[in-house]
Design a protein around this motif. Structure first.
Motif, mmCIF file in Angstrom:
data_model
loop_
_atom_site.group_PDB
_atom_site.id
_atom_site.type_symbol
_atom_site.label_atom_id
_atom_site.label_comp_id
_atom_site.label_asym_id
_atom_site.label_seq_id
_atom_site.Cartn_x
_atom_site.Cartn_y
_atom_site.Cartn_z
ATOM 1 N N SER A 1 54.312 18.596 -58.432
ATOM 2 C CA SER A 1 54.861 17.315 -58.025
ATOM 3 C C SER A 1 56.304 17.181 -58.471
ATOM 4 N N THR A 2 57.132 16.652 -57.584
ATOM 5 C CA THR A 2 58.509 16.346 -57.944
ATOM 6 C C THR A 2 58.692 14.839 -58.091
ATOM 7 N N ARG A 3 57.628 14.100 -57.903
ATOM 8 C CA ARG A 3 57.681 12.649 -58.034
ATOM 9 C C ARG A 3 57.160 12.193 -59.403
ATOM 10 N N THR A 4 55.967 12.633 -59.748
ATOM 11 C CA THR A 4 55.411 12.359 -61.071
ATOM 12 C C THR A 4 55.459 13.673 -61.834
ATOM 13 N N LEU A 5 56.446 13.786 -62.719
ATOM 14 C CA LEU A 5 56.643 15.053 -63.422
ATOM 15 C C LEU A 5 55.596 15.262 -64.509
ATOM 16 N N ALA A 6 55.154 14.195 -65.109
ATOM 17 C CA ALA A 6 54.112 14.250 -66.136
ATOM 18 C C ALA A 6 53.680 12.816 -66.425
ATOM 19 N N HIS A 7 52.549 12.679 -67.075
ATOM 20 C CA HIS A 7 52.139 11.357 -67.522
ATOM 21 C C HIS A 7 51.153 11.486 -68.670
ATOM 22 N N TYR A 8 51.118 10.427 -69.458
ATOM 23 C CA TYR A 8 50.193 10.356 -70.588
ATOM 24 C C TYR A 8 49.141 9.314 -70.263
ATOM 25 N N ASN A 9 47.876 9.693 -70.382
ATOM 26 C CA ASN A 9 46.773 8.768 -70.170
ATOM 27 C C ASN A 9 46.248 8.349 -71.536
ATOM 28 N N LEU A 10 46.510 7.109 -71.911
ATOM 29 C CA LEU A 10 46.116 6.569 -73.204
ATOM 30 C C LEU A 10 44.603 6.585 -73.388
ATOM 31 N N HIS A 11 43.858 6.303 -72.330
ATOM 32 C CA HIS A 11 42.409 6.169 -72.433
ATOM 33 C C HIS A 11 41.714 7.503 -72.668
ATOM 34 N N THR A 12 42.248 8.573 -72.085
ATOM 35 C CA THR A 12 41.633 9.890 -72.262
ATOM 36 C C THR A 12 42.421 10.759 -73.234
ATOM 37 N N GLU B 1 68.435 15.621 -68.951
ATOM 38 C CA GLU B 1 68.221 14.734 -67.799
ATOM 39 C C GLU B 1 68.937 15.277 -66.559
ATOM 40 N N LYS B 2 70.172 15.739 -66.745
ATOM 41 C CA LYS B 2 70.927 16.299 -65.615
ATOM 42 C C LYS B 2 70.233 17.540 -65.062
ATOM 43 N N GLU B 3 69.817 18.438 -65.960
ATOM 44 C CA GLU B 3 69.135 19.664 -65.522
ATOM 45 C C GLU B 3 67.798 19.340 -64.854
ATOM 46 N N LEU B 4 67.106 18.359 -65.391
ATOM 47 C CA LEU B 4 65.829 17.949 -64.822
ATOM 48 C C LEU B 4 66.016 17.416 -63.404
ATOM 49 N N ASN B 5 67.022 16.582 -63.216
ATOM 50 C CA ASN B 5 67.315 16.057 -61.875
ATOM 51 C C ASN B 5 67.670 17.179 -60.910
ATOM 52 N N GLU B 6 68.426 18.162 -61.366
ATOM 53 C CA GLU B 6 68.784 19.295 -60.508
ATOM 54 C C GLU B 6 67.557 20.132 -60.164
ATOM 55 N N LEU B 7 66.682 20.351 -61.139
ATOM 56 C CA LEU B 7 65.449 21.105 -60.883
ATOM 57 C C LEU B 7 64.608 20.401 -59.824
ATOM 58 N N VAL B 8 64.455 19.099 -59.967
ATOM 59 C CA VAL B 8 63.656 18.330 -59.001
ATOM 60 C C VAL B 8 64.302 18.384 -57.622
ATOM 61 N N ARG B 9 65.628 18.192 -57.567
ATOM 62 C CA ARG B 9 66.331 18.261 -56.276
ATOM 63 C C ARG B 9 66.151 19.621 -55.618
ATOM 64 N N ARG C 1 62.659 19.945 -54.184
ATOM 65 C CA ARG C 1 62.463 19.125 -52.980
ATOM 66 C C ARG C 1 63.099 19.788 -51.776
ATOM 67 N N ARG C 2 64.258 20.421 -51.971
ATOM 68 C CA ARG C 2 64.916 21.135 -50.868
ATOM 69 C C ARG C 2 64.037 22.261 -50.356
ATOM 70 N N TRP C 3 63.435 23.030 -51.248
ATOM 71 C CA TRP C 3 62.641 24.188 -50.853
ATOM 72 C C TRP C 3 61.377 23.786 -50.121
ATOM 73 N N ARG C 4 60.855 22.615 -50.354
ATOM 74 C CA ARG C 4 59.617 22.194 -49.688
ATOM 75 C C ARG C 4 59.810 22.020 -48.194
ATOM 76 N N TRP C 5 61.026 21.813 -47.726
ATOM 77 C CA TRP C 5 61.242 21.537 -46.310
ATOM 78 C C TRP C 5 61.494 22.796 -45.504
ATOM 79 N N PHE C 6 61.554 23.943 -46.131
ATOM 80 C CA PHE C 6 61.818 25.195 -45.389
ATOM 81 C C PHE C 6 60.606 26.075 -45.321
#
Length: 170
Positions: A84-95, A154-162, A165-170
């Motif tokens: 996922s390039t939208r939700t990079l990670a998440h913490y679930n408090l309940h589990t 943060e800058k590198e993370l944004n570039e990685l995500v970008r 996302r580019r590669w998914r369309w080819f």
């Protein structure tokens, strides 16, 4: 799991909504899950049994825990989620689980560690607020900036995500 008809007439898994969400996050096939709830309904406990943590994520957790949390934070369950390039990670408090996008399997370690640090901050800060949850409080943001080279990460993370996302369309 029990099959039941949904509002649209489609056959859906007989599971409580929270169990469906957790199963989706963890890649669990609800059709193969035996429900322990009334009439065989899949409950949260059926999909939250302690899953073995991934070795690469354990290493990342330990590096971050040693460096930023004085090695006192208890290790949550650490698993890979979906690509996922939208939700990079998440913490679930309940589990008590950190789920990280498979995007970071091949990413530079310092970016994986930065995202791990962010999710560990969620574990540390929990959440505050009343009806409307506020996950990124001023205190959370201040702690987030304590990560070495946070702005560069943060800058590198944004570039990685970008780039992903580019590669998914080819």
């Amino acid at each position: 799991a029990v099959a039941v008809k949904g509002n649209s007439g489609d056959v859906v898994s007989g599971a409580v909504p929270a169990a469906r969400r957790i199963a989706r996050e963890r890649g669990i096939d609800l059709k193969k899950t035996k429900g322990t709830g009334p009439d065989g309904i899949v409950c949260i406990r059926d999909v939250t049994e302690k899953k073995e943590s991934d070795a690469a994520l354990i290493e990342s957790f330990q590096r971050v825990n040693d460096t930023y949390f004085f090695a006192v934070m208890d290790q949550p369950t650490l698993v890979w989620g979906q690509q996922s390039t939208r939700t990079l990670a998440h913490y679930n408090l309940h589990t008590d689980t950190i789920v990280m996008s498979t995007l970071f399997k091949d990413a530079p370690l310092h970016l994986r560690d930065y995202v791990m640090y962010h999710e560990m901050l969620h574990k540390k800060h929990k959440f505050s607020g009343s009806a409307r949850r506020c996950f990124h409080t001023a205190a959370f943001r201040a702690d987030e900036q304590k990560y070495e080279n946070a702005e560069q990460c943060e800058k590198e993370l944004n570039e990685l995500v970008r780039s992903q996302r580019r590669w998914r369309w080819f």
